[in-house]
Design an enzyme around this catalytic site. Structure first.
Site, short mmCIF file in Angstrom:
data_model
loop_
_atom_site.label_atom_id
_atom_site.label_comp_id
_atom_site.label_asym_id
_atom_site.label_seq_id
_atom_site.Cartn_x
_atom_site.Cartn_y
_atom_site.Cartn_z
CD1 TRP A 161 70.29 19.31 -0.83
CD2 TRP A 161 72.25 20.13 -0.11
NE1 TRP A 161 70.39 20.62 -1.24
CE2 TRP A 161 71.57 21.15 -0.81
CE3 TRP A 161 73.50 20.43 0.44
CZ2 TRP A 161 72.09 22.43 -0.97
CZ3 TRP A 161 74.04 21.71 0.28
CH2 TRP A 161 73.33 22.69 -0.42
CG ASP A 198 70.70 17.75 5.85
OD1 ASP A 198 69.92 18.54 6.42
OD2 ASP A 198 71.36 18.06 4.85
CE LYS A 208 67.01 24.34 2.75
NZ LYS A 208 66.90 24.67 1.36
#
Lengths: 362, 362
Positions: free
Chosen positions: B102, B174, B198
């Site tokens: 990511w 992030d 999530k």
């Protein structure tokens, strides 16, 4: 509790049957023991949901095979940016027809990316608000596309004409508040987009229909989540899509098919609009100031002759189970949004109430 | 049906109590006779939901008063664009720490807007995958900000250090797969963002925490829906937000508070992780190849010594009510995502199954 009819302009009423099904399977979807909103968008189970929703949407609108459907984040407003970022190519201007609040908002955003040429299409007919016919829209040579909004949610103004500007003109349109409410000829458009929260599903999902020859020319500055080509190449799963909204949209599409599809919806929507505008027109107590040819079948703003009765009207209508009738602050008065999910009985209940209110206070 | 534990990496398991409440009130919320997803985001009823969710989120993370919380469209990927578009100002570079999938994806998107300086923080410790400590990150003079990803969902790698680079460095991160799972010092960051799917709620909502002095310098090219200042000035209602996701996030925040907040979650998450890594480490049958200091408490990838047993493991675990254990295609093997909503019993059930599977096939 008593039956409620919700006239909210968006997020708006969903079909009662759809909500019931969603409720029933919310914690245990397809006997999986989990919710549909808890499963991976890349798993077989969700991909089936996603593909079926897309197919049903294509069926409902008879979308030709040279068009791609994208399920996006970002709302209609996101498309105000996405459109110039994806379609301008090397051009520096686009034609923007201004006939109301949302069309004007699209212009404002477009100014970040080009010099939009604004076609002011607002006019009056016998003192009523109206839109100039398409034949009077003066398009610009070298414009990358033409943009308009066929249904102005706030103003209650509709442009129902079918665009016929020839193959050279890429027509793009914000169908947020009218998609699936009437038959359209998708082949006349380059790009159609619609925020979901009126006729499709819950807020947070946006559908884009784009002719495939228009793909592949996004600006380098275009965020990937708004890039039509990136979305298309990844089946709208470049990043995690709003899966629950996508699933609910799929249920709405199934419901529409069961109800006879868009042609049948169009008939019912016409009936609903005629009933409501009829009561307004046959009264000195209520008024709508939009010319007949441009009246929206989805959003019906109306004023009380005596605006001091506005708050009483809202109070009593709410008590009667008729919710969210307050007009937008820009326009004032009342507004009844009567999208696909609003049954004829809802408009009948509203017009019964309006007549009774007029009898008591007129 | 039997109890199911869903180890999906996202969209992920939601707290069972939250889903039950949502189900109960899905068609008739607060005795309104409508669903919460059918009401206007600008009405009093929804604004209460929105404000309470924001307040609870601030409480849970002890967010200082000079930070703004934004509820956005577009997912974590949207923030890969939003971050440079909002924070670069007149600078042309930013430091991007690469420690996994990511973080690297964020770099790719940033290249549209600047020349990111990539700090390769991937290393190995005793042959195990690891991340260089923050003290070894070589920052660039004149970088607008530093970006890193404290939990790599796919790689199962975490950076748990608290940034301490001095006031001059704007640290951005992030937190998509670790937000609310452990205590953090928000004051060490300029921007924190997290996709909801999530630890917060359903997919389609993204939370941004931004220090207010960083507002007001968005690039002209920044789409308004990603412009932190525009969102802040409009209380995250510049356009219709994903209202149902916002409501569900609010329910998750209430649930977290009832459960003892983030400190208690951190304790349980540590227990869950220790249990699972313990079974892996005390076995020659399973292995995890991340160095202890960088092991994720949220996403635990593990391999079977004999990968020809992978499909049997997945088949049998699914039959035992342990869902979505297949590893990401980039890493292979298995992955158990054990976010806040996964109870300790779920990890116990998983480790019981793993021991039994090893006994039968080891």
């Amino acid at each position: 509790m008593a039956q409620v009819f919700n006239f909210s302009s968006g997020p708006a009423m969903l079909p009662a049957d759809v909500l019931k099904q969603a409720q029933q399977e919310l914690c245990d979807w397809h006997d999986l023991g989990t919710s549909v909103m808890e499963i991976s968008h890349r798993g077989k189970a969700f991909i089936e949901v996603a593909e079926e929703a897309e197919k049903d949407f294509c069926d409902l609108l008879n979308i030709p095979s040279n068009y791609k459907v994208l399920f996006c984040h970002g709302g209609g407003r996101g498309q105000f940016s996405a459109l110039p970022l994806n379609i301008l190519g090397d051009k520096t201007t686009a034609d923007y027809v201004d006939a109301g609040y949302w069309a004007a908002s699209a212009v404002k955003e477009a100014k970040k990316y080009c010099t939009p040429h604004v076609i002011d299409a607002k006019t009056t007919v016998d003192g009523l608000r109206a839109v100039k016919p398409m034949s009077e829209w003066k398009l610009t040579d070298g414009a990358a596309y033409l943009h308009y909004c066929p249904n102005e949610t706030i103003d209650g103004i509709a442009i129902d004409e079918t665009p016929n500007f020839g193959d050279e003109v890429v027509v793009t349109a914000d169908f947020s508040s009218t998609i699936l409410s009437r038959q359209i000829d998708v082949s006349r458009y380059g790009v159609i987009y619609a925020g979901a929260q009126k006729n499709i599903g819950p807020a947070g999902l946006t559908l884009v229909i784009v002719r495939e020859d228009l793909l592949g020319k996004a600006s380098v500055a275009c965020p990937s989540i708004l890039d039509y080509s990136v979305l298309n190449e990844n089946d709208s799963m470049f990043n995690t899509p709003p899966t629950f909204a996508w699933y609910l949209a799929g249920l709405v599409f199934k419901w529409l098919k069961q109800k006879g599809g868009v042609p049948q919806m169009e008939r019912i929507n016409q009936q609903k609009a005629e009933l409501l505008y009829g009561v307004i027109d046959n009264s000195g107590f209520y008024r709508n100031d939009v010319a007949k040819a441009n009246r929206s079948r989805m959003n019906v703003p109306f004023q009380l002759a005596d605006s001091s009765l506005d708050s009483l009207f809202l109070e009593e209508s709410f008590a009667a189970g008729l919710h969210a009738l307050k007009g937008h602050r820009v326009v004032g008065g009342m507004r009844a949004s009567i999208y696909n999910a609003m049954p004829l009985e809802g408009v009948q209940a509203l017009t019964d109430f309006m007549r009774d209110f007029e009898r008591r206070h007129g």
